[in-house]
Design a protein around this motif. Sequence first.
Motif, PDB file in Angstrom:
ATOM      1  N   THR A  98       0.824  -1.206   0.000  1.00 62.28           N
ATOM      2  CA  THR A  98       0.000   0.000   0.000  1.00 62.28           C
ATOM      3  C   THR A  98       0.861   1.260   0.000  1.00 62.28           C
ATOM      4  O   THR A  98       0.576   2.224  -0.704  1.00 62.28           O
ATOM      5  CB  THR A  98      -0.915  -0.019   1.245  1.00 62.28           C
ATOM      6  OG1 THR A  98      -1.630  -1.253   1.222  1.00 62.28           O
ATOM      7  CG2 THR A  98      -1.866   1.143   1.279  1.00 62.28           C
ATOM      8  N   LEU A  99       1.914   1.212   0.817  1.00 61.40           N
ATOM      9  CA  LEU A  99       2.876   2.329   0.881  1.00 61.40           C
ATOM     10  C   LEU A  99       4.266   1.731   0.740  1.00 61.40           C
ATOM     11  O   LEU A  99       4.529   0.649   1.276  1.00 61.40           O
ATOM     12  CB  LEU A  99       2.824   3.049   2.233  1.00 61.40           C
ATOM     13  CG  LEU A  99       1.480   3.366   2.884  1.00 61.40           C
ATOM     14  CD1 LEU A  99       1.143   2.341   3.926  1.00 61.40           C
ATOM     15  CD2 LEU A  99       1.512   4.747   3.502  1.00 61.40           C
ATOM     16  N   ARG A 100       5.133   2.422   0.039  1.00 61.12           N
ATOM     17  CA  ARG A 100       6.517   1.945  -0.051  1.00 61.12           C
ATOM     18  C   ARG A 100       7.450   3.143  -0.233  1.00 61.12           C
ATOM     19  O   ARG A 100       7.049   4.197  -0.749  1.00 61.12           O
ATOM     20  CB  ARG A 100       6.670   0.948  -1.206  1.00 61.12           C
ATOM     21  CG  ARG A 100       6.467   1.559  -2.563  1.00 61.12           C
ATOM     22  CD  ARG A 100       6.528   0.533  -3.675  1.00 61.12           C
ATOM     23  NE  ARG A 100       6.436   1.190  -4.987  1.00 61.12           N
ATOM     24  CZ  ARG A 100       6.118   0.590  -6.110  1.00 61.12           C
ATOM     25  NH1 ARG A 100       5.838  -0.704  -6.141  1.00 61.12           N
ATOM     26  NH2 ARG A 100       6.071   1.265  -7.245  1.00 61.12           N
ATOM     27  N   TRP A 101       8.677   2.935   0.199  1.00 70.26           N
ATOM     28  CA  TRP A 101       9.690   3.980   0.059  1.00 70.26           C
ATOM     29  C   TRP A 101      10.505   3.658  -1.182  1.00 70.26           C
ATOM     30  O   TRP A 101      11.105   2.587  -1.288  1.00 70.26           O
ATOM     31  CB  TRP A 101      10.573   4.010   1.314  1.00 70.26           C
ATOM     32  CG  TRP A 101      11.585   5.118   1.318  1.00 70.26           C
ATOM     33  CD1 TRP A 101      12.931   4.999   1.149  1.00 70.26           C
ATOM     34  CD2 TRP A 101      11.332   6.515   1.500  1.00 70.26           C
ATOM     35  NE1 TRP A 101      13.528   6.229   1.215  1.00 70.26           N
ATOM     36  CE2 TRP A 101      12.569   7.177   1.431  1.00 70.26           C
ATOM     37  CE3 TRP A 101      10.171   7.273   1.709  1.00 70.26           C
ATOM     38  CZ2 TRP A 101      12.679   8.566   1.569  1.00 70.26           C
ATOM     39  CZ3 TRP A 101      10.288   8.652   1.841  1.00 70.26           C
ATOM     40  CH2 TRP A 101      11.522   9.278   1.774  1.00 70.26           C
ATOM     41  N   ALA A 102      10.503   4.557  -2.149  1.00 70.69           N
ATOM     42  CA  ALA A 102      11.241   4.310  -3.391  1.00 70.69           C
ATOM     43  C   ALA A 102      11.712   5.636  -3.955  1.00 70.69           C
ATOM     44  O   ALA A 102      10.987   6.630  -3.912  1.00 70.69           O
ATOM     45  CB  ALA A 102      10.339   3.603  -4.402  1.00 70.69           C
TER      46      ALA A 102
END
Length: 378
Positions: free
Chosen positions: A5-9
């Motif tokens: 749902t959320l990711r750091w990229a």
Amino acid sequence: MKVETLRWANNKLEMIDQRVLPATFNYLAYDSAASVAEGIRSMVVRGAPAIGVAAAYGVALEALRLSVLLPPVRGKVGMGVETVNTSTPSLTLPLHGGGDGVVDFNSGMEAGFTVLAQSRPTAVNLFWALERMRRVWQGIATQSPGEIAARLLAEAHEMLVEDIRINRAMGAHGAALLQDGARVLTHCNAGALATAGWGTALGVIRSAVEAGKKISLIADETRPFLQGARLTAWEMVQENIPVTLITDNMAGHLMAHGEVDAVVVGTDRVASNGDVANKIGTYMVAVLARRHNIPFYVACPLSTIDMSIASGKDIPIEERAADEVKGFRDTHWAAAGVSIRNPAFDVTPAELVTGLITEKGVVMQPDLNKLRALMGMA
Ligand code: MRU
């Protein structure tokens, strides 16, 4: 397919755009507190735990932005990821040019906290997450902005991982409550999309299925935003978990015909007496469940329990735009000129709650004393 749902990229927070699911699967990228706040307000991300984690990243992004370690990058970033521009004037603070850098950083951070806190009112996880980030910041306030930003980002990462761990624990406790073959009704979406992953109510379903139980889900469509039809149904179909979609007004009929064995829902805020706020329509489901002697369970991480309020009467209920009730997206079916109400949540009194499923175990018939003990306040 694992739902992130959320990711750091690419030094940004990327979030699935839940407004366009299931027709379109698309990530949007965020680079500031103001842009994350807008993502929460407009429901790109929704669901209490997911909102909390997004807000934590919003704080970290603001610290990064202000520390000038990571100047905001505008425009398209990679395939299918669109960067959302920051345009909140109050956050456009002077970072250079002779000002006191520390004062600029601190006041910029305060503005970031404020804009995030104003994004949505009901889910307490938002305020819980902001408070946690503030404590981290205050603990290292004398360090350089770059060091503070790095520490806040690490905390946001930790909150994401922790949320999945908590959902897994709740899932295990909740799965034990469901009989093999159970037909479970849920309202709204309390799944992977409403959290950092696995889900609260749908986490219970996933854990029961993982434990080898044959579980089938009945998903209320959840007017007016259709989280059930669009999101819950999509999540279950992805994983081949049997799911049947109904309109919200069909739940009583199915219960009366013996087609529902249990109800499991999520929550946005639980008051200290055990009253539960959740998506509008949940209260109706709880009343129906009691009428038909069906257990009504609420999957609830401790971060959703608000011991500072006495009862559900103190929970702020968000009122959303009339357009959501008039129709859906560009199609309007309501008579022009009709007046409209759109409260987005309702409160189910504690007396209708069979049990609260938490990461620490199940609290049957929750009340003030049991919640005080659960929260270590007894
Ligand atoms: O308006 P939403 O979609 O944010 O409402 C979400 C809900 O009501 C969920 O049931 C609740 O946040 C629990 S999510 C695990």
